[in-house]
Design a protein around this motif. Structure first.
Motif, PDB file in Angstrom:
ATOM      1  N   LEU A  41       0.830  -1.198   0.000  1.00  0.00           N
ATOM      2  CA  LEU A  41       0.000   0.000   0.000  1.00  0.00           C
ATOM      3  C   LEU A  41       0.872   1.258   0.000  1.00  0.00           C
ATOM      4  O   LEU A  41       0.650   2.178  -0.791  1.00  0.00           O
ATOM      5  CB  LEU A  41      -0.917  -0.022   1.230  1.00  0.00           C
ATOM      6  CG  LEU A  41      -2.241   0.721   1.097  1.00  0.00           C
ATOM      7  CD1 LEU A  41      -3.035   0.234  -0.103  1.00  0.00           C
ATOM      8  CD2 LEU A  41      -3.059   0.554   2.368  1.00  0.00           C
ATOM      9  N   TYR A  42       1.884   1.282   0.866  1.00  0.00           N
ATOM     10  CA  TYR A  42       2.809   2.421   0.892  1.00  0.00           C
ATOM     11  C   TYR A  42       3.542   2.545  -0.444  1.00  0.00           C
ATOM     12  O   TYR A  42       3.737   3.637  -0.959  1.00  0.00           O
ATOM     13  CB  TYR A  42       3.849   2.277   2.019  1.00  0.00           C
ATOM     14  CG  TYR A  42       3.294   2.564   3.394  1.00  0.00           C
ATOM     15  CD1 TYR A  42       2.865   3.847   3.744  1.00  0.00           C
ATOM     16  CD2 TYR A  42       3.216   1.567   4.351  1.00  0.00           C
ATOM     17  CE1 TYR A  42       2.365   4.117   5.010  1.00  0.00           C
ATOM     18  CE2 TYR A  42       2.712   1.825   5.617  1.00  0.00           C
ATOM     19  CZ  TYR A  42       2.285   3.099   5.943  1.00  0.00           C
ATOM     20  OH  TYR A  42       1.790   3.361   7.192  1.00  0.00           O
ATOM     21  N   ASP A  45       1.163   3.948  -3.116  1.00  0.00           N
ATOM     22  CA  ASP A  45       0.911   5.374  -2.853  1.00  0.00           C
ATOM     23  C   ASP A  45       2.079   6.200  -3.370  1.00  0.00           C
ATOM     24  O   ASP A  45       1.900   7.244  -3.991  1.00  0.00           O
ATOM     25  CB  ASP A  45       0.729   5.639  -1.348  1.00  0.00           C
ATOM     26  CG  ASP A  45      -0.637   5.175  -0.847  1.00  0.00           C
ATOM     27  OD1 ASP A  45      -1.518   4.864  -1.687  1.00  0.00           O
ATOM     28  OD2 ASP A  45      -0.822   5.122   0.381  1.00  0.00           O
ATOM     29  N   TYR A  46       3.286   5.706  -3.098  1.00  0.00           N
ATOM     30  CA  TYR A  46       4.485   6.419  -3.547  1.00  0.00           C
ATOM     31  C   TYR A  46       4.545   6.446  -5.080  1.00  0.00           C
ATOM     32  O   TYR A  46       4.717   7.495  -5.690  1.00  0.00           O
ATOM     33  CB  TYR A  46       5.749   5.751  -2.984  1.00  0.00           C
ATOM     34  CG  TYR A  46       7.017   6.310  -3.593  1.00  0.00           C
ATOM     35  CD1 TYR A  46       7.582   7.499  -3.121  1.00  0.00           C
ATOM     36  CD2 TYR A  46       7.627   5.672  -4.672  1.00  0.00           C
ATOM     37  CE1 TYR A  46       8.727   8.031  -3.704  1.00  0.00           C
ATOM     38  CE2 TYR A  46       8.773   6.199  -5.263  1.00  0.00           C
ATOM     39  CZ  TYR A  46       9.315   7.373  -4.769  1.00  0.00           C
ATOM     40  OH  TYR A  46      10.438   7.888  -5.355  1.00  0.00           O
ATOM     41  N   ASN A  48       2.300   6.096  -7.310  1.00  0.00           N
ATOM     42  CA  ASN A  48       1.204   6.822  -7.952  1.00  0.00           C
ATOM     43  C   ASN A  48       1.222   8.320  -7.674  1.00  0.00           C
ATOM     44  O   ASN A  48       0.474   9.061  -8.296  1.00  0.00           O
ATOM     45  CB  ASN A  48      -0.145   6.226  -7.533  1.00  0.00           C
ATOM     46  CG  ASN A  48      -0.394   4.895  -8.217  1.00  0.00           C
ATOM     47  OD1 ASN A  48      -0.201   4.751  -9.411  1.00  0.00           O
ATOM     48  ND2 ASN A  48      -0.795   3.898  -7.441  1.00  0.00           N
ATOM     49  N   SER A  49       2.062   8.776  -6.743  1.00  0.00           N
ATOM     50  CA  SER A  49       2.100  10.213  -6.486  1.00  0.00           C
ATOM     51  C   SER A  49       2.833  10.884  -7.648  1.00  0.00           C
ATOM     52  O   SER A  49       3.788  10.335  -8.200  1.00  0.00           O
ATOM     53  CB  SER A  49       2.763  10.521  -5.141  1.00  0.00           C
ATOM     54  OG  SER A  49       4.160  10.544  -5.272  1.00  0.00           O
TER      55      SER A  49
END
Length: 148
Positions: A41-42, A45-46, A48-49
């Protein structure tokens, strides 16, 4: 301007594995920038930022909480933004089923986590010095599983 290092990311929920991985690169003296994430998940998130620096090589553990390596692999392969990332599955599992699944889903290489630090350094050195643009052209199941 060309970067003079290889950007590497490891997603692995095992803190010791993340530490050994980072230490191995420090000892190898190959120009690398290593980042680690404790679960998928982390990691996603990274990735996709919009301002994240995409890695050259991504090491994915398969068994992670919240979002496992296979789920990450599927998401990464579904997004053209990530086409240039070489993906190394990095797992304690050596099951034929896991190897087959990750091969079919488009990972570049499968590495069973080494049991010694010395072998870990050898494996990481080999993976990071591979020219993946060339390597993926002839990808087949025989050269998918890295055996050292």
């Amino acid at each position: 301007m060309k970067e003079d290092y290889v950007h590497i990311i490891l997603a692995d929920d095992d803190e010791d594995d993340r530490m050994f991985f980072t230490e191995a690169f420090e000892e190898l003296k190959i120009g690398t920038k290593v980042e680690t994430f404790k679960d998928g998940l982390y990691l996603m998130d990274y990735l996709n930022s919009s301002d994240s620096a995409l890695p050259h090589v991504l090491f994915l553990d398969l068994n992670m909480p919240r979002k496992n390596g296979l789920e990450c692999l599927s998401e990464i392969k579904a997004n053209p933004k990530f086409n240039d990332i070489a993906i190394a599955i990095y797992s304690t599992s050596a099951s034929e089923e896991d190897i087959e699944k990750t091969f079919v889903q488009g990972a570049n290489i499968y590495i069973k986590k080494p049991s010694s630090f010395k072998v870990l350094k050898k494996v990481l050195s080999e993976v990071v010095t591979t020219n993946w643009q060339y390597h993926t052209n002839g990808l087949n199941k025989d050269n998918f599983l890295l055996r050292l």
